[in-house]
Design an enzyme around this catalytic site. Structure first.
Site, short mmCIF file in Angstrom:
data_model
loop_
_atom_site.label_atom_id
_atom_site.label_comp_id
_atom_site.label_asym_id
_atom_site.label_seq_id
_atom_site.Cartn_x
_atom_site.Cartn_y
_atom_site.Cartn_z
CE LYS A 70 -0.34 -0.50 5.01
NZ LYS A 70 -1.20 -0.84 6.14
NE ARG A 116 -7.21 -0.24 10.06
CZ ARG A 116 -5.91 -0.33 9.76
NH1 ARG A 116 -5.13 0.74 9.88
NH2 ARG A 116 -5.39 -1.47 9.35
CG HIS A 173 -4.32 -4.76 11.47
ND1 HIS A 173 -3.12 -5.19 10.97
CD2 HIS A 173 -4.18 -3.42 11.68
CE1 HIS A 173 -2.29 -4.15 10.85
NE2 HIS A 173 -2.92 -3.08 11.28
NE ARG A 188 -2.62 -8.19 7.48
CZ ARG A 188 -3.25 -8.66 8.56
NH1 ARG A 188 -3.76 -9.89 8.56
NH2 ARG A 188 -3.39 -7.90 9.62
CE1 TYR A 215 10.02 32.59 0.19
CE2 TYR A 215 10.27 30.23 0.39
CZ TYR A 215 9.99 31.34 -0.38
OH TYR A 215 9.66 31.20 -1.70
CB CYS A 268 12.15 26.63 -0.23
SG CYS A 268 13.26 27.88 0.45
CG MET A 269 6.97 23.64 -2.97
SD MET A 269 5.79 24.43 -4.09
CE MET A 269 4.83 25.43 -2.96
CG ASP A 270 9.92 23.95 -5.64
OD1 ASP A 270 9.11 23.02 -5.65
OD2 ASP A 270 9.59 25.15 -5.72
C1 PLP Z 1 -0.40 -1.74 6.84
C2 PLP Z 1 -0.93 -3.05 7.25
C3 PLP Z 1 -0.06 -4.12 7.49
C4 PLP Z 1 1.45 -3.98 7.52
O1 PLP Z 1 1.86 -3.29 8.68
P1 PLP Z 1 3.41 -3.16 9.05
O2 PLP Z 1 3.42 -2.64 10.44
O3 PLP Z 1 3.98 -2.16 8.09
O4 PLP Z 1 4.01 -4.50 8.88
C5 PLP Z 1 -0.63 -5.35 7.75
N1 PLP Z 1 -1.98 -5.52 7.78
C6 PLP Z 1 -2.84 -4.50 7.57
C7 PLP Z 1 -4.31 -4.76 7.64
C8 PLP Z 1 -2.35 -3.23 7.31
O5 PLP Z 1 -3.20 -2.22 7.12
#
Ligand code: PLP
Length: 395
Positions: A57, A155, A184, A241, A285, A332-334
């Site tokens: 992600k 969540r 999770h 995961r 700035y 700055c921005m850039d």
């Molecule tokens: C982001 C996420 C992970 C991974 O989390 P890490 O701490 O980066 O390993 C696993 N499961 C779910 C549902 C997540 O949203």
């Protein structure tokens, strides 16, 4: 000396990062795919026989969604995880055929798109599951579904104490293939794991539904994020995961470092301007920083518009010619300015904003500290104006 193969993420060709003659912006991220492979294998070895789902992600934690996904697929990753439908579609359109779980919450009108792109859906309530089943029936396909149980994150997911209704409903869905069930952790990276073990116990209790019915559970039971991988072997089940660990960083300062991984990304730029600043002259700035003696100051073509947090003004350091120097004045921005005192630097000299060269490093952890945030946000904040360049040891 190793040979390196370099390539540019073609997906970024729409961004204003590469001029038409192919010259790449001097500010870029170098991503070491060999290092990502080593981290992936280290994780696979650590949790075997459980499998590892790379989490991709937020542009693969800044490393580049499509390139990292293709790389993980080439390494044999059995499943890829993303947060949003759009990330999954981007991967399918790039030709990635590995199963992809979309972990975020979904809306009813998105379901046909999931099915059209063969993306695995997260069913987080009975109602959503039935929506998926109906859409799959209408389209004449089987939806791949993972059931999501909320064991304490609050969540998405059906609460653990109501989970039987979702598991029951799943048994009755004729157009869904329920191939996974997951939860999770909120605190698996903490020093104290009581609450994480409470969550784990709740998930195990939910899973006992199948045993009580004399049914096999869905083949992919998964719960562990990076914290769980490091600290809670009991949570590995059939798959883990792996997010931040895959990219070579630890989820918190307190998490046990039971798997060795290395950072794979270096944020580089080049000196674009050199000058001498007279005593009592302010830089940038707001004139927030001022010299009290004559110094040499160089300008770097990177700023908060690339995701180099403005909050780091007055704290950040960069590496030039193997030595760390402070960023002075407001970012700055850039562009931003660096005080090299009376040392030498020339236009075109390489500058390391993040990462290491030789034995000098700017670590992600210290950058997060300068920015008042966590390593995750520093990585995901580096935006698409910064081209990603991939290097791989040629073996
Ligand atoms: C982001 C996420 C992970 C991974 O989390 P890490 O701490 O980066 O390993 C696993 N499961 C779910 C549902 C997540 O949203």
């Amino acid at each position: 000396m190793d040979n390196w193969v370099k390539c540019v993420d073609m997906a970024l060709l729409n961004e204003p990062t590469i001029s038409s003659n192919g010259v790449i912006r001097p500010t870029y991220l170098e991503v070491d795919l060999s290092c990502l492979a080593e981290n992936y294998r280290a994780l696979c070895d650590a949790v075997a026989p459980a499998k590892v789902m790379p989490i991709l992600k937020a542009n693969a934690y800044g490393h580049g969604l499509v390139a990292v996904a293709r790389h993980m697929a080439s390494l044999g990753a059995p499943y890829l995880g993303v947060a949003y439908l759009e990330e999954g579609i981007m991967l399918r359109e790039a030709g990635v055929t590995t199963p992809i779980l979309v972990m975020g919450g979904i809306l009813g009108n998105q379901t046909p798109l999931f099915l059209a792109h063969d993306l695995t859906l997260t069913a987080s309530s009975v109602e959503k599951l039935q929506q998926i089943d109906a859409a799959a029936r209408q389209m004449g396909v089987r939806a791949k579904v993972h059931l999501k149980i909320d064991t304490g994150m609050e969540r998405i997911g059906v609460h653990y104490y109501n989970a039987a209704s979702l598991l029951e409903a799943a048994l009755a869905c004729e157009h869904c293939e329920v191939e996974g069930i997951y939860s999770h952790f909120a605190n698996a990276d903490a020093a104290r794991l009581e609450s994480a073990y409470t969550q784990l116990g709740r998930f195990e209790e939910v899973l006992s539904f199948y045993e009580k019915r004399g049914l096999p559970p869905p083949p992919l039971r998964h719960m562990a994020n990076s914290g769980g991988i490091l600290q809670m072997p009991e949570s590995w089940f059939d798959m883990v995961r792996a997010g931040i660990l895959l990219y070579g960083h630890y989820p918190s300062a307190s998490a046990a470092r039971t798997v060795a991984v290395r950072p794979c990304l270096t944020w580089k730029s080049r000196v674009v301007y050199f000058k001498v600043v007279q005593p009592n002259h302010a830089v940038s700035y707001g004139s927030a920083w001022q010299t009290d003696h004559m110094v040499r100051v160089v300008t770097i073509p990177a700023g908060y518009g690339d995701g180099y947090f403005r909050r780091m003004s007055g704290r950040a350091q960069v590496i030039i010619r193997g030595k760390r120097y402070p960023v002075v004045g407001r970012i700055c921005m850039d562009q931003m300015m660096v005080n090299i005192e009376w040392d030498s630097a020339y236009n075109g000299d390489e500058v390391i904003l993040l990462g290491s060269v030789g034995d000098t490093a700017v670590t992600l952890e210290e950058m997060a500290e300068w920015a008042g945030t966590i390593p995750y946000e520093v990585l995901t904040n580096i935006n698409t104006r910064v081209p990603r360049i991939y290097v791989m040891r040629d073996t």
